[in-house]
Structures are given as C-alpha cells and as structure tokens.
Design an enzyme around this catalytic site. Structure first.
Site, PDB file in Angstrom:
ATOM      1  CG  HIS A 120      -0.119  -0.116   2.578  1.00  0.00           C
ATOM      2  ND1 HIS A 120       0.307   1.095   3.212  1.00  0.00           N
ATOM      3  CD2 HIS A 120       0.224  -1.039   3.259  1.00  0.00           C
ATOM      4  CE1 HIS A 120       0.915   0.892   4.464  1.00  0.00           C
ATOM      5  NE2 HIS A 120       0.903  -0.522   4.330  1.00  0.00           N
ATOM      6  CG  ASP A 121      -0.565   4.413   1.227  1.00  0.00           C
ATOM      7  OD1 ASP A 121      -1.351   5.100   0.763  1.00  0.00           O
ATOM      8  OD2 ASP A 121      -0.792   3.461   2.126  1.00  0.00           O
ATOM      9  N   GLY A 138       5.033  -1.478   2.805  1.00  0.00           N
ATOM     10  CA  GLY A 138       4.261  -0.041   2.449  1.00  0.00           C
ATOM     11  C   GLY A 138       5.252   1.244   2.505  1.00  0.00           C
TER      12      GLY A 138
END
Length: 256
Positions: A120-121, A138
């Site tokens: 994520h991100d 992440g």
C-alpha cells in the site's frame, strides 16, 4: 471494441476504453477505470479503486488494487494508479492505498516479474525492472530506471534512487542512493552501476563524476561535510545535486 471472454466477469459500473482483451476467469470489480489496448490473460483480478492506463499486459494470477495488508486500513476509498506500457507478470500483487497517502502509484514502461508484491501507498517511477519474488513494504518510493533483482526484501518507508542495481537476495531497511550497485550481506554500497549507466547513455566523464562524488561523501567522516565538498567540486551538476539532495532528505539513513 473490447473482447471479453464469456467466462470473465466485468462489473457494469467498470469504465473501459477500447481494444481491451479480457481473458477467461478474469474479474473486474466496480469503481475501476481502464484505458485502451490492455490485455488481461486468464485469471486476472482487478479490484475496486484500480485506475489503469493503456497498453498494459497482466499475466495469469495478477491481483491489482488489492485490499491493503495493513491493520490500520478501515475501508476508506483509495486507489491504485497504474500508467502505460507495463508488463505485470504472473501472480504479481499490487495493493491500493490507505488513509496515509490515499493511493498506490505505478508509473509506465515497467517490468514486474513473477510473484512481486507492491504494498500500500508505494510510489514507483517508470522504466523499472523488479525481479521474481521481490517484496516491497508499505510506502516505499522507487525513482525511475532502477533495477531490483530477484528475492529482494525492502522494508517499509525506504526510498530507492534512480539507476541503481540491487543484487538478488538483498534485504535492507535504509535508503539506497542513486546510480550505485547495492549488494552483499548486510546490504551496502558496492560501487557505481557503470554498465547500467552506460546503457542509459551516460558518458564516461559523467560516470567518473558520480564515482568521485561517492568517494568524497563516503570517505568523509561526516556525511554533511562530504556533501558540501561534493557540491563545491561540481557546481551545477544535476547528477551530483540529485545524489546530495537524496541523502539530505533521507529519513531512514542511507546504506554505506
């Protein structure tokens, strides 16, 4: 006209451009957007929040815009944005963002080999090659034209500079500055990525300047002093400035 296998599922709310090929057993969720000329081989899953450009190919088992593997994620609406001309091979997983940044971003003209995970991100640039079974935690940032070999483990929040070569099997929790080879155990500076730079059109004078910049910075007992000396040696050099600003803004420290 799009070609969609009768054995695929495409949510009625999904937005698709033209000339896409959707193979059997693919699943395209709602709240997704896809451009033109993409090819999804069999058994590809495009989850909610995907924003996909054009001319990408997704191989069997790829799972795009997956729910983040982050316990802080509470179902907020986030996205996974993918550019153009990417080759995303078998069983690659790319998570969508969380409230932290709101989106995972992948650029264009990248090759992600089998079983790569992008968490994520993350913010990934363009012209990347990421080898088999490499895992990115992440909020990792990778600048353009980096090459990461197979089975590399990258800790969350790390940044990888442009034009680097990371040897297979490395694991690290610090930033890797641009233009270098990183390798051995523990992962450390292993010289300049000379072959990679030549392939990208860097001349010998520029390569030597980059090499001397790292000699100056790493040989100095205090990194800050080494950066000042490097800038004084090569005023106006965009390559030297990239190296110096990368190190100055590093939040996790750099490998040495």
């Amino acid at each position: 006209m799009n070609i969609i296998s009768p054995m695929a599922y495409v949510d009625p709310s999904a937005k698709m451009g033209d000339n896409n090929i959707i193979g059997p057993f693919c699943y395209i969720d709602g709240n997704t957007v896809m451009g033109d000329n993409n090819r999804l081989y069999n058994s590809v899953t495009i989850h909610t929040g995907a924003r996909i450009g054009s001319n990408n190919e997704f191989f069997p088992g790829a799972s795009i815009s997956t729910k983040p593997q982050d316990l802080k994620f509470k179902g907020e609406e986030t996205t996974c944005e993918i550019g153009d001309n990417n080759s995303i091979r078998e069983t690659v997983t790319i998570s969508r963002g969380t409230a932290s940044k709101g989106k995972t971003v992948v650029g264009s003209n990248n090759l992600f080999m089998e079983n790569v995970h992008i968490a994520h991100d993350c913010e990934l640039g363009s012209g990347l090659i990421i080898g088999n079974s490499t895992k990115l935690g992440g909020e990792v940032v990778i600048d353009d034209n980096a090459i990461i070999s197979a089975t590399v483990l990258c800790h969350q929040f790390c940044r990888i500079g442009g034009y680097v070569m990371i040897q297979g099997g490395c694991r690290f929790s610090q930033d890797i500055p641009p233009y270098i080879i990183a390798g051995k155990e523990p992962t450390r500076y292993y010289g300049i990525n000379v072959i990679g730079l030549r392939r990208r059109g860097f001349d010998n004078e520029t390569i030597e300047m980059i090499h001397d910049t790292y000699r100056t910075i790493y040989a100095n007992g205090i990194i800050k002093d080494g950066i000042q000396e490097a800038r004084a040696k090569y005023p106006g050099s965009k390559e030297v400035e990239y190296i110096c600003s990368f190190i100055e803004t590093s939040k996790r420290g750099i490998i040495r």
